[in-house]
Design an enzyme around this catalytic site. Structure first.
Site, PDB file in Angstrom:
ATOM      1  N   SER A 157      37.700  28.648  11.401  1.00 13.25           N
ATOM      2  CA  SER A 157      37.635  29.492  10.213  1.00 13.25           C
ATOM      3  C   SER A 157      37.248  30.908  10.607  1.00 13.25           C
ATOM      4  O   SER A 157      36.566  31.130  11.622  1.00 13.25           O
ATOM      5  CB  SER A 157      36.591  28.941   9.234  1.00 13.25           C
ATOM      6  OG  SER A 157      36.367  29.836   8.156  1.00 13.25           O
ATOM      7  N   TYR A 183      27.531  26.977   8.894  1.00  9.77           N
ATOM      8  CA  TYR A 183      28.997  26.884   8.894  1.00  9.77           C
ATOM      9  C   TYR A 183      29.574  27.749  10.013  1.00  9.77           C
ATOM     10  O   TYR A 183      30.454  27.302  10.763  1.00  9.77           O
ATOM     11  CB  TYR A 183      29.545  27.334   7.539  1.00  9.77           C
ATOM     12  CG  TYR A 183      31.044  27.178   7.397  1.00  9.77           C
ATOM     13  CD1 TYR A 183      31.629  25.917   7.421  1.00  9.77           C
ATOM     14  CD2 TYR A 183      31.858  28.287   7.222  1.00  9.77           C
ATOM     15  CE1 TYR A 183      33.001  25.767   7.284  1.00  9.77           C
ATOM     16  CE2 TYR A 183      33.235  28.145   7.080  1.00  9.77           C
ATOM     17  CZ  TYR A 183      33.804  26.879   7.118  1.00  9.77           C
ATOM     18  OH  TYR A 183      35.157  26.739   6.987  1.00  9.77           O
TER      19      TYR A 183
END
Length: 322
Positions: A157, A183
């Site tokens: 990501s 994350y």
């Protein structure tokens, strides 16, 4: 043809004219969103896809369209995989190795994003344990099944820009937990894992890459309320406006899965091996703003020495050497 494709290209655009009959592909996270679309687009071109999912009943229902669109001998079989449990990961890998059937491509697609603090069954911070360590063990345990021209595609990501990996405190034992820092760490780990896996296996023709699929509304955002998501988009758009750029637009799920199949079967191995991709092309290293929709990869995510260090730390954490 490897392009030209763009942020608006779909899986069907990217795979137009591609024949995947005879190819066997593993896709994790086939119970929703990108995983389902990835599997659908591949089986529709004749590939045999093994879809891994934690909830097989949910995956069975979610993949009805995958089976409906299968063509040219393509098909789907499901296998249980809970990336938050190394016992489940090892059982899945052992079953695949016991079957002895090679893979031409592995797409490590499953993951979680910004949950409240928690630990996996093995005591790892949820995101690092699930997004990175689960795939680390799975892929390494089935590495012997990868055909001489196979690829590993890690779905990372642009969120990797939130944080580098923390090899001293991966489980947040020394500091307060921030969901998006966690994350970011896990997504940086996905990229670094691809870098080191590529280095270790490219001599035998196996390559690895990582990618950002884009901003897509899927179950990945289930831990974030609508108000939080709207506030993030407002902040992104304010940033874009100051730069004189178009406002943010969500990708559709077929657009979001396009880079996975592009990197897996369309782009040349030398083009994507050891690199980071987005919008169906290889990205350049950039620094500066963290905007999650601007293109570019941070240098720390492609650092070869950092990748080796993460590999060693990951082996230490899971108690297994590869």
């Amino acid at each position: 043809m490897a392009g030209p494709f763009s942020a608006t290209s779909t899986t069907d655009d990217v795979l137009a004219g591609v024949d995947l009959r005879g190819k066997r592909i593993l896709v994790t996270g086939v119970s929703a969103g990108l995983g389902v679309e990835t599997a659908r687009s591949l089986t529709a071109r004749g590939a045999q896809v093994v879809g891994a999912a934690r909830d097989l009943a949910k995956a069975e229902a979610a993949t009805a369209q995958v089976r409906a669109d299968a063509a040219g001998g393509g098909g789907l079989e499901l296998i249980a995989l809970d990336l938050g449990s190394l016992a489940s990961v090892r059982a899945c890998a052992d079953a695949l190795v016991a079957a002895g059937r090679p893979f031409d491509l592995v797409i490590a697609n499953a993951g979680v994003m910004a949950p409240p603090f928690g630990l996996t069954a093995d005591g790892f911070e949820t995101q690092f344990g699930t997004n990175h360590l689960g795939h680390f063990v799975l892929v390494n345990r089935i590495a012997s099944l990868l055909s001489p021209t196979a690829r590993l595609v890690n779905v990372a990501s642009s969120g990797h820009r939130f944080a580098d990996v923390d090899l001293e405190d991966p489980n947040f034992t020394k500091g307060s937990y921030e969901p998006f820092i966690g994350y970011g760490r896990s997504k940086t780990a996905n990229i670094l894992f691809a870098v080191e896996f590529d280095r270790r296996h490219r001599a035998r023709g196996v390559r690895a890459t990582a990618l950002h699929p884009g901003g897509i509304k899927t179950e990945l955002g289930r831990h974030m309320g609508e108000a939080t998501i709207d506030a993030m988009i407002d902040g992104i758009n304010a940033e874009l406006a100051t730069e004189g750029k178009p406002l943010f637009q969500w990708k559709t799920i077929p657009q979001g899965a396009a880079t996975s199949v592009w990197a897996g079967v369309v782009a040349s191995a030398d083009e994507v091996g050891g690199r980071y991709c987005e919008n169906c092309h290889v990205s350049e290293i950039t620094e500066g703003l963290i905007s999650p929709i601007s293109e570019g990869v941070r240098a720390y995510a492609l650092d070869a020495e950092r990748a080796k260090a993460l590999w060693a730390k990951s082996e230490e954490m899971v108690g297994e050497h590869f």
